[in-house]
Design a protein around this motif. Structure first.
Motif, PDB file in Angstrom:
ATOM      1  N   PRO A   1      -6.811  10.707  12.186  1.00  7.94           N
ATOM      2  CA  PRO A   1      -7.973  10.140  12.941  1.00  7.94           C
ATOM      3  C   PRO A   1      -7.953   8.796  14.037  1.00  7.94           C
ATOM      4  O   PRO A   1      -8.145   8.613  14.855  1.00  7.94           O
ATOM      5  N   LYS A   2      -7.319   7.842  13.188  1.00  8.76           N
ATOM      6  CA  LYS A   2      -7.324   6.459  13.761  1.00  8.76           C
ATOM      7  C   LYS A   2      -6.180   6.458  14.775  1.00  8.76           C
ATOM      8  O   LYS A   2      -6.400   5.774  15.767  1.00  8.76           O
ATOM      9  N   ASP A   3      -5.161   7.059  14.552  1.00 14.15           N
ATOM     10  CA  ASP A   3      -3.957   7.191  15.695  1.00 14.15           C
ATOM     11  C   ASP A   3      -4.272   7.556  16.968  1.00 14.15           C
ATOM     12  O   ASP A   3      -4.036   7.197  17.698  1.00 14.15           O
TER      13      ASP A   3
ATOM     14  N   SER B   1       3.908  -0.888  10.233  1.00 15.14           N
ATOM     15  CA  SER B   1       2.492  -0.688  10.401  1.00 15.14           C
ATOM     16  C   SER B   1       2.540  -0.259  11.973  1.00 15.14           C
ATOM     17  O   SER B   1       3.289  -0.154  12.699  1.00 15.14           O
ATOM     18  N   THR B   2       1.586   0.860  11.829  1.00 16.55           N
ATOM     19  CA  THR B   2       1.385   1.526  13.109  1.00 16.55           C
ATOM     20  C   THR B   2       0.408   0.620  14.201  1.00 16.55           C
ATOM     21  O   THR B   2      -0.678   0.112  13.994  1.00 16.55           O
ATOM     22  N   VAL B   3       1.139   0.261  15.333  1.00 11.35           N
ATOM     23  CA  VAL B   3       0.391  -0.959  16.253  1.00 11.35           C
ATOM     24  C   VAL B   3       0.477  -0.481  17.412  1.00 11.35           C
ATOM     25  O   VAL B   3       1.389   0.391  18.103  1.00 11.35           O
TER      26      VAL B   3
ATOM     27  N   ILE C   1       6.602  -5.509   7.733  1.00  8.95           N
ATOM     28  CA  ILE C   1       5.319  -5.499   7.663  1.00  8.95           C
ATOM     29  C   ILE C   1       4.755  -4.229   7.555  1.00  8.95           C
ATOM     30  O   ILE C   1       4.892  -3.480   8.362  1.00  8.95           O
ATOM     31  N   ALA C   2       3.924  -3.983   6.449  1.00  7.80           N
ATOM     32  CA  ALA C   2       3.283  -2.751   6.252  1.00  7.80           C
ATOM     33  C   ALA C   2       1.872  -2.931   5.849  1.00  7.80           C
ATOM     34  O   ALA C   2       1.326  -2.338   4.868  1.00  7.80           O
ATOM     35  N   VAL C   3       1.162  -3.537   6.584  1.00 10.60           N
ATOM     36  CA  VAL C   3      -0.274  -4.033   6.221  1.00 10.60           C
ATOM     37  C   VAL C   3      -1.021  -2.987   6.854  1.00 10.60           C
ATOM     38  O   VAL C   3      -0.825  -2.268   7.839  1.00 10.60           O
TER      39      VAL C   3
ATOM     40  N   THR D   1       0.743 -15.601  11.133  1.00  8.06           N
ATOM     41  CA  THR D   1       0.050 -16.881  10.819  1.00  8.06           C
ATOM     42  C   THR D   1       0.923 -17.566   9.747  1.00  8.06           C
ATOM     43  O   THR D   1       1.252 -18.608   9.255  1.00  8.06           O
ATOM     44  N   GLU D   2       0.618 -16.505   8.363  1.00  6.39           N
ATOM     45  CA  GLU D   2       1.045 -16.905   7.102  1.00  6.39           C
ATOM     46  C   GLU D   2       2.595 -16.956   7.012  1.00  6.39           C
ATOM     47  O   GLU D   2       3.242 -18.018   6.356  1.00  6.39           O
ATOM     48  N   PHE D   3       3.210 -16.138   7.835  1.00 14.54           N
ATOM     49  CA  PHE D   3       4.901 -16.355   7.848  1.00 14.54           C
ATOM     50  C   PHE D   3       5.290 -17.563   8.334  1.00 14.54           C
ATOM     51  O   PHE D   3       6.244 -18.304   7.769  1.00 14.54           O
TER      52      PHE D   3
ATOM     53  N   GLY E   1       0.987  -1.205  -0.018  1.00  6.24           N
ATOM     54  CA  GLY E   1      -0.068  -0.193   0.002  1.00  6.24           C
ATOM     55  C   GLY E   1       0.908   0.979   0.014  1.00  6.24           C
ATOM     56  O   GLY E   1       2.047   1.276  -0.474  1.00  6.24           O
ATOM     57  N   TYR E   2       0.346   2.410   0.552  1.00  6.22           N
ATOM     58  CA  TYR E   2       1.004   3.458   0.532  1.00  6.22           C
ATOM     59  C   TYR E   2       2.458   3.484   1.303  1.00  6.22           C
ATOM     60  O   TYR E   2       3.424   4.275   0.665  1.00  6.22           O
ATOM     61  N   VAL E   3       2.285   2.794   2.325  1.00 13.24           N
ATOM     62  CA  VAL E   3       3.734   2.628   3.074  1.00 13.24           C
ATOM     63  C   VAL E   3       4.837   1.454   2.434  1.00 13.24           C
ATOM     64  O   VAL E   3       5.749   1.925   2.349  1.00 13.24           O
ATOM     65  N   GLY E   4       4.014   0.414   2.370  1.00 13.18           N
ATOM     66  CA  GLY E   4       4.860  -0.946   1.905  1.00 13.18           C
ATOM     67  C   GLY E   4       5.647  -0.828   0.608  1.00 13.18           C
ATOM     68  O   GLY E   4       6.680  -0.752   0.247  1.00 13.18           O
ATOM     69  N   LEU E   5       4.652  -0.027  -0.383  1.00  9.03           N
ATOM     70  CA  LEU E   5       5.219   0.188  -1.720  1.00  9.03           C
ATOM     71  C   LEU E   5       6.098   1.086  -1.890  1.00  9.03           C
ATOM     72  O   LEU E   5       7.234   0.953  -2.401  1.00  9.03           O
TER      73      LEU E   5
ATOM     74  N   SER F   1      -6.076  -7.645  13.019  1.00  5.81           N
ATOM     75  CA  SER F   1      -6.293  -8.829  12.371  1.00  5.81           C
ATOM     76  C   SER F   1      -5.446  -9.152  11.143  1.00  5.81           C
ATOM     77  O   SER F   1      -4.852 -10.366  11.013  1.00  5.81           O
ATOM     78  N   ARG F   2      -5.159  -8.080  10.359  1.00  9.94           N
ATOM     79  CA  ARG F   2      -4.146  -8.406   9.328  1.00  9.94           C
ATOM     80  C   ARG F   2      -2.807  -8.619   9.693  1.00  9.94           C
ATOM     81  O   ARG F   2      -2.083  -9.465   9.167  1.00  9.94           O
ATOM     82  N   VAL F   3      -2.450  -7.988  10.856  1.00  9.48           N
ATOM     83  CA  VAL F   3      -1.064  -8.154  11.157  1.00  9.48           C
ATOM     84  C   VAL F   3      -0.991  -9.537  11.853  1.00  9.48           C
ATOM     85  O   VAL F   3       0.070 -10.387  11.692  1.00  9.48           O
TER      86      VAL F   3
HETATM   87  P1  NAD Z   1      -2.819   0.427   2.786  1.00  8.76           P
HETATM   88  O1  NAD Z   1      -4.137   0.247   3.069  1.00  8.76           O
HETATM   89  O2  NAD Z   1      -2.342   1.425   1.748  1.00  8.76           O
HETATM   90  O3  NAD Z   1      -1.907  -0.845   2.533  1.00  8.76           O
HETATM   91  C1  NAD Z   1      -2.147  -1.932   3.099  1.00  8.76           C
HETATM   92  C2  NAD Z   1      -1.740  -3.127   2.017  1.00  8.76           C
HETATM   93  O4  NAD Z   1      -1.602  -4.383   2.926  1.00  8.76           O
HETATM   94  C3  NAD Z   1      -2.905  -3.284   1.287  1.00  8.76           C
HETATM   95  O5  NAD Z   1      -2.503  -3.305   0.056  1.00  8.76           O
HETATM   96  C4  NAD Z   1      -3.439  -4.600   1.327  1.00  8.76           C
HETATM   97  O6  NAD Z   1      -3.909  -5.376   0.334  1.00  8.76           O
HETATM   98  C5  NAD Z   1      -2.240  -5.352   2.006  1.00  8.76           C
HETATM   99  N1  NAD Z   1      -2.350  -6.162   2.896  1.00  8.76           N
HETATM  100  C6  NAD Z   1      -3.409  -6.666   3.910  1.00  8.76           C
HETATM  101  N2  NAD Z   1      -3.218  -7.726   4.339  1.00  8.76           N
HETATM  102  C7  NAD Z   1      -2.203  -8.394   3.880  1.00  8.76           C
HETATM  103  C8  NAD Z   1      -1.547  -9.810   3.830  1.00  8.76           C
HETATM  104  N3  NAD Z   1      -1.800 -10.407   4.994  1.00  8.76           N
HETATM  105  N4  NAD Z   1      -0.475  -9.692   3.285  1.00  8.76           N
HETATM  106  C9  NAD Z   1       0.001  -8.813   2.312  1.00  8.76           C
HETATM  107  N5  NAD Z   1      -0.580  -7.696   2.322  1.00  8.76           N
HETATM  108  C10 NAD Z   1      -1.805  -7.568   2.969  1.00  8.76           C
HETATM  109  O7  NAD Z   1      -2.093   1.063   4.235  1.00  8.76           O
HETATM  110  P2  NAD Z   1      -0.900   2.020   4.259  1.00  8.76           P
HETATM  111  O8  NAD Z   1      -1.774   3.380   4.338  1.00  8.76           O
HETATM  112  O9  NAD Z   1       0.113   1.861   3.528  1.00  8.76           O
HETATM  113  O10 NAD Z   1      -0.609   1.740   5.907  1.00  8.76           O
HETATM  114  C11 NAD Z   1      -0.082   0.908   6.392  1.00  8.76           C
HETATM  115  C12 NAD Z   1       0.581   1.063   7.838  1.00  8.76           C
HETATM  116  O11 NAD Z   1       1.482   1.965   7.885  1.00  8.76           O
HETATM  117  C13 NAD Z   1      -0.922   1.240   8.887  1.00  8.76           C
HETATM  118  O12 NAD Z   1      -0.667   0.758  10.116  1.00  8.76           O
HETATM  119  C14 NAD Z   1      -0.658   3.020   8.811  1.00  8.76           C
HETATM  120  O13 NAD Z   1      -1.056   3.424  10.041  1.00  8.76           O
HETATM  121  C15 NAD Z   1       0.683   3.113   8.801  1.00  8.76           C
HETATM  122  N6  NAD Z   1       1.159   4.462   8.313  1.00  8.76           N
HETATM  123  C16 NAD Z   1       0.635   4.808   7.218  1.00  8.76           C
HETATM  124  C17 NAD Z   1       1.142   5.993   6.643  1.00  8.76           C
HETATM  125  C18 NAD Z   1       0.318   6.683   5.536  1.00  8.76           C
HETATM  126  O14 NAD Z   1       0.901   7.888   5.332  1.00  8.76           O
HETATM  127  N7  NAD Z   1      -0.669   5.971   4.652  1.00  8.76           N
HETATM  128  C19 NAD Z   1       2.049   6.797   7.213  1.00  8.76           C
HETATM  129  C20 NAD Z   1       2.718   6.159   8.451  1.00  8.76           C
HETATM  130  C21 NAD Z   1       2.395   4.827   9.003  1.00  8.76           C
END
Ligand code: NAD
Length: 458
Positions: free
Chosen positions: A273-275, A133-135, A94-96, A116-118, A23-27, A109-111
């Motif tokens: 908002p969520k944090d 991820s923010t946990v 881990i950036a879910v 489990t998958e790992f 997603g935004y962070v992982g990519l 739940s995704r974390v």
């Molecule tokens: P996002 O929704 O854009 O991306 C999350 C991705 O994880 C999705 O593509 C989803 O399909 C994938 N995913 C879910 N379960 C999965 C699994 N089991 N295996 C592989 N992929 C899986 O979320 P985001 O905005 O990138 O945020 C990710 C985390 O980073 C959150 O905890 C968020 O609070 C934190 N964060 C976000 C930002 C931001 O600006 N977006 C900044 C700092 C921290």
């Protein structure tokens, strides 16, 4: 195009990195690490996302990301398979997503699914899981216990919260103002510190619990600053002061600083908002009532709704009135509308019986349910034609730079609410708008004048 300023590491130092969640962070994390010379495998469960990435299409709007993916495609692998990722990676981020639950707690739940998958995929000794991820505080400790219970006690675990901002994510990742590493064992933290060393940022090495808290406390503090200046803005409107000048005067004090002192219609997005809610819950769950954060959240909700009051002040009952929302993303530079102020505004306006038209420079579809009942327009001009009022919701440059004087004559009435204090108030009044910003009481609105039927509105 973002220029790469970090020299890639030599082949011998390249790490085998996995990123779970594209997603935004992982990519951004994966692509930036690839640009630093590492071999990165990104795994997501969203098949459409993985297919798009394998086709060279970047599924999110983030400045410079498409170019950076292309420039580093030889070091990037996108996959749906956890087995594939585990096979190819030693350091695994881990950036879910960790969205809010109804109670305001973070949904882990995704974390949990990832752990489990790992385990199922055969992850084990020699690998380090790194939580981006923010946990909530305590999550790392629970994951460590779970790993031990699964016989994976030799898997490393670190907390490495992310502070990037959407819209400037690549620059934020490659030039961070700090890197926070929470560790159970120093040797695991050392590996992560080595990864970030080329970026030259200050590194905070600490416990996992403190690292988890740094992220929440940072976001909660920034949100508090926003709600604070928004309340100052509301008082400014009552007493005839101008919040922009007040904020400038405050911000020159180095103890206060100028950032996050911009009054507006409230914070949104997928993080603040969520944090803030999650930290409030975390405190509550541990027996402490976090009074200040309760107010920060309430002020933010009310701030979004004040726009409705301003529209009613000038238009009366909103039933049947046409309102154009300009900008939907929670801020410029992103296509993210999670928790955006536009969603609250649109829903409130529709509930009042208004006809809502909207335009955003990068969001045209895919908003479905979240903006049900809103008429999406292809241009700002189309959204404003025959409207009774327009609200600047997101201060995209292209919206701030519209030909506002020309647009005024296309409207039925010309109420303009600048929700981000981005427009020149004097110029807008000069162009004939009934204009309101946020906390700018110096602007006396003109009476709303109906354009004569004979006037050419197009
Ligand atoms: P996002 O929704 O854009 O991306 C999350 C991705 O994880 C999705 O593509 C989803 O399909 C994938 N995913 C879910 N379960 C999965 C699994 N089991 N295996 C592989 N992929 C899986 O979320 P985001 O905005 O990138 O945020 C990710 C985390 O980073 C959150 O905890 C968020 O609070 C934190 N964060 C976000 C930002 C931001 O600006 N977006 C900044 C700092 C921290």
């Amino acid at each position: 195009m973002v220029t790469r300023t970090i020299e890639p590491v030599s082949d011998g130092l390249a790490q085998r990195i996995g990123v779970i969640g594209a997603g935004y962070v992982g990519l951004v994390t994966g692509v930036c690490l690839a640009s630093m010379g590492h071999n990165v495998t990104l795994r997501d469960i969203d098949a459409a996302k993985v297919t798009a990435l394998n086709d060279g299409d970047v599924p999110i709007y983030e400045h410079g990301l498409t170019e950076l993916v292309k420039a580093n495609d030889d070091r990037l692998t996108f996959t749906l398979s956890m087995d594939h990722l585990v096979e190819r990676s030693e350091l695994i981020f881990i950036a879910v997503d960790t969205p809010p639950t109804y109670s305001g707690d973070a949904d882990l739940s995704r974390v949990r699914a990832v752990i489990t998958e790992f385990a199922k995929a055969g992850g084990g000794e020699g690998q380090v899981l790194i939580m981006k991820s923010t946990v909530p505080v305590g999550t790392g400790e629970r994951i460590r216990a779970e790993l031990r219970a699964r016989g994976l006690g030799l898997v490393g675990y670190c907390s490495n919260p992310e502070f990037l901002r959407e819209g400037t994510a690549i620059g934020d990742f490659l030039r961070p103002d700090r890197v926070v590493i929470g560790q159970f064992e120093p040797r695991h933290g050392d590996r992560i510190e080595a990864l970030y060393r080329p970026l030259g940022a200050p590194v905070v090495r600490t416990s996992v619990a403190s690292a988890e808290m740094i992220k929440y406390a940072s976001n909660a503090f920034l949100a508090t600053k926003i709600s604070f200046i928004n309340e100052i803005a509301n008082v400014c409107e009552e007493v005839g002061a101008d919040v922009d000048v007040v904020a400038r005067g405050m911000g020159l004090d180095p103890r206060i600083g100028p950032s996050f002192l911009r009054a507006g219609i409230g914070f949104g997005g997928s993080c603040f908002p969520k944090d803030v809610a999650a930290l409030k819950q975390l405190a509550g769950d541990s027996g402490y009532h976090f009074q200040l954060l309760t107010s920060v959240i309430e002020v933010n909700e009310l701030q979004k709704r004040r726009v409705i009051g301003k529209l009613k002040k000038h238009l009366g009952d909103l039933e049947g009135k046409r309102v154009a929302l300009l900008g939907l993303a929670f801020k410029p530079g992103t296509d993210d509308i999670r928790e955006a102020s536009s969603l609250v505004l649109a829903a409130r306006l529709l509930a009042e019986g208004a006809v809502v038209r909207a335009f955003d420079p990068v969001i045209s579809d895919g908003v479905g349910e979240r903006l049900r009942g809103v008429d999406m327009c292809a241009t700002a001009e189309a959204a404003m034609a025959d409207a009774d009022a327009a609200v600047l919701v997101t201060e995209w440059d292209s919206l701030v730079g519209l030909d506002w004087p020309a647009l005024r004559s296309t409207m039925r009435k010309a109420v303009l609410i600048d929700g981000r204090n981005a427009l020149d108030s004097e110029a807008m009044i000069g162009a004939g708008y009934t204009f309101e910003g946020i906390g700018r009481a110096s602007v006396r609105s003109r009476a709303v004048t109906e354009l004569s039927d004979t006037q050419d509105r197009r």
